[in-house]
Design an enzyme around this catalytic site. Sequence first.
Site, PDB file in Angstrom:
ATOM      1  N   HIS A   1       0.818  -1.216   0.000  1.00 16.60           N
ATOM      2  CA  HIS A   1       0.000   0.000   0.000  1.00 16.60           C
ATOM      3  C   HIS A   1       0.855   1.270   0.000  1.00 16.60           C
ATOM      4  CE1 HIS A   1      -3.373  -2.627   0.735  1.00 16.60           C
ATOM      5  NE2 HIS A   1      -2.844  -3.050   1.870  1.00 16.60           N
TER       6      HIS A   1
ATOM      7  N   HIS B   1       5.433   6.854   6.729  1.00 11.72           N
ATOM      8  CA  HIS B   1       5.146   6.341   5.391  1.00 11.72           C
ATOM      9  C   HIS B   1       4.721   7.492   4.486  1.00 11.72           C
ATOM     10  CE1 HIS B   1       1.288   6.194   7.600  1.00 11.72           C
ATOM     11  NE2 HIS B   1       0.797   6.635   6.456  1.00 11.72           N
TER      12      HIS B   1
ATOM     13  N   HIS C   1       2.457   8.975   0.879  1.00 10.35           N
ATOM     14  CA  HIS C   1       1.321   8.867  -0.042  1.00 10.35           C
ATOM     15  C   HIS C   1       1.635   9.734  -1.254  1.00 10.35           C
ATOM     16  CE1 HIS C   1      -1.342   6.913   2.948  1.00 10.35           C
ATOM     17  NE2 HIS C   1      -0.667   7.656   3.826  1.00 10.35           N
TER      18      HIS C   1
ATOM     19  N   HIS D   1       3.574  10.933   6.511  1.00 13.83           N
ATOM     20  CA  HIS D   1       2.937  10.751   7.809  1.00 13.83           C
ATOM     21  C   HIS D   1       3.931  10.125   8.780  1.00 13.83           C
ATOM     22  CE1 HIS D   1      -1.343  10.578   5.848  1.00 13.83           C
ATOM     23  NE2 HIS D   1      -0.855  11.803   5.939  1.00 13.83           N
TER      24      HIS D   1
ATOM     25  N   THR E   1      -6.023   6.814   7.867  1.00 12.64           N
ATOM     26  CA  THR E   1      -6.527   7.044   6.509  1.00 12.64           C
ATOM     27  C   THR E   1      -6.596   5.753   5.694  1.00 12.64           C
ATOM     28  OG1 THR E   1      -4.312   7.534   5.660  1.00 12.64           O
ATOM     29  CG2 THR E   1      -5.612   9.388   6.512  1.00 12.64           C
ATOM     30  N   THR E   2      -6.313   4.628   6.328  1.00 11.78           N
ATOM     31  CA  THR E   2      -6.441   3.315   5.685  1.00 11.78           C
ATOM     32  C   THR E   2      -7.201   2.387   6.633  1.00 11.78           C
ATOM     33  OG1 THR E   2      -4.318   2.595   6.607  1.00 11.78           O
ATOM     34  CG2 THR E   2      -4.288   3.587   4.408  1.00 11.78           C
TER      35      THR E   2
END
Length: 393
Positions: free
Chosen positions: A90, A115, A117, A142, A224-225
């Site tokens: 992801h 991580h 995005h 993040h 957010t996941t």
Amino acid sequence: MDSLGLFIFLMLLYLQWTPAPATEEITWTYTGLVGQPEWSKYFPDCGGTSQSPVDVITTQTKYDTSLIPVTPLGYSQHGNKPFTLYNNGHTVVIEMPEWMGLGGLPWFFTAVQMHLHWGSGGPSHGGSEHTINGLSADAELHVVHYNSELYPNVSIAMTQKDGLAVLGILIVTGEETNPAFNNILNYLQRIRHADQKVSIPAFDVQSLLPKDLGRYYRYNGSLTTPPCYQSVIWTLFHERVQISMAQLLKMETILYSSKAEDPERILLQDNYRATQPLKHRVIFASFSAESGKELSSGEVTAIVIGVMCGCVGLAVIVRFIVKTIRFFKLLHHETVVVNSSTSSWDVLPSNRPATMPRIRETEKAKVKKQDMALNSTCEAEKKEEPLSLQTEP
């Protein structure tokens, strides 16, 4: 009971006692059968009222004077132990050592991981999860922490309302390369496929953050996941961090969400969630929009350069005016000198001899005439004297 009835009865018992598959085993994606619109069906919290990310409308934020700058603790003390970098299908995740933490919040939070995005279209095509006034950035970092003051580990903390604290850093594209992000991006080639891991040299995590840690937005939200637990205290920095176009393209094109053994390779792109409704929540700001005017570092730099150029321009104008005044003064002085050399009687009337009145000239003439008449009389008398002596008896 015949054999058919017994078979049906046993099947009902089997279905009743067979546990449903755990939500953790469901493979979710950003698009597809278990994409974002379907998350709430399998993960109920994803349909909650305090979901993240959100769109920060700056005019609707509330200034909170109690919000102090966040304080990264131990971010620069990376030591000699390497970090672990891995592709979870992801995103790319960097595990952080437990001695790193975060201050400036009601509790102490211990670092867990960070991580990224990103999108798929390069600069100006979106990729960040949070947006400000409807505008997205090119990517977002993040940094995740858990409340180690109240909970023993991150697994328990993430299910609690005040269990997590996440720093959100918006990333934009510029001309210069950001050396700090190369500590991550230079090793993506080694974890191209899902579930691959690699050890990388430790580095200063704080170098990834913006310089200004005092201007940020704060609100209560969620992961957010999936499973989208509503347990996050969000800190979204107002200042953006800049990377180069080459760094962004490397982030967008190197990783796969598929495993190495999968027959089809699927690029890991557009791994950001759409913004969620704010609903009843209030977004707080650590700075006043009136005092700060919400200027970015680039805008502040532009203003400073503009002021400096204005000062230089003003100095040039003043110097020109002074030189012009001196020129005309010098020209006037030279004109006066020339006039004095050609008509000195007009310039210096005090040196010009005064004219004698005509009356004096007339008197002199009269005196001269009288003297001449007197002389002529005396000469006549002298001539007559001998004559008179001769005629005397």
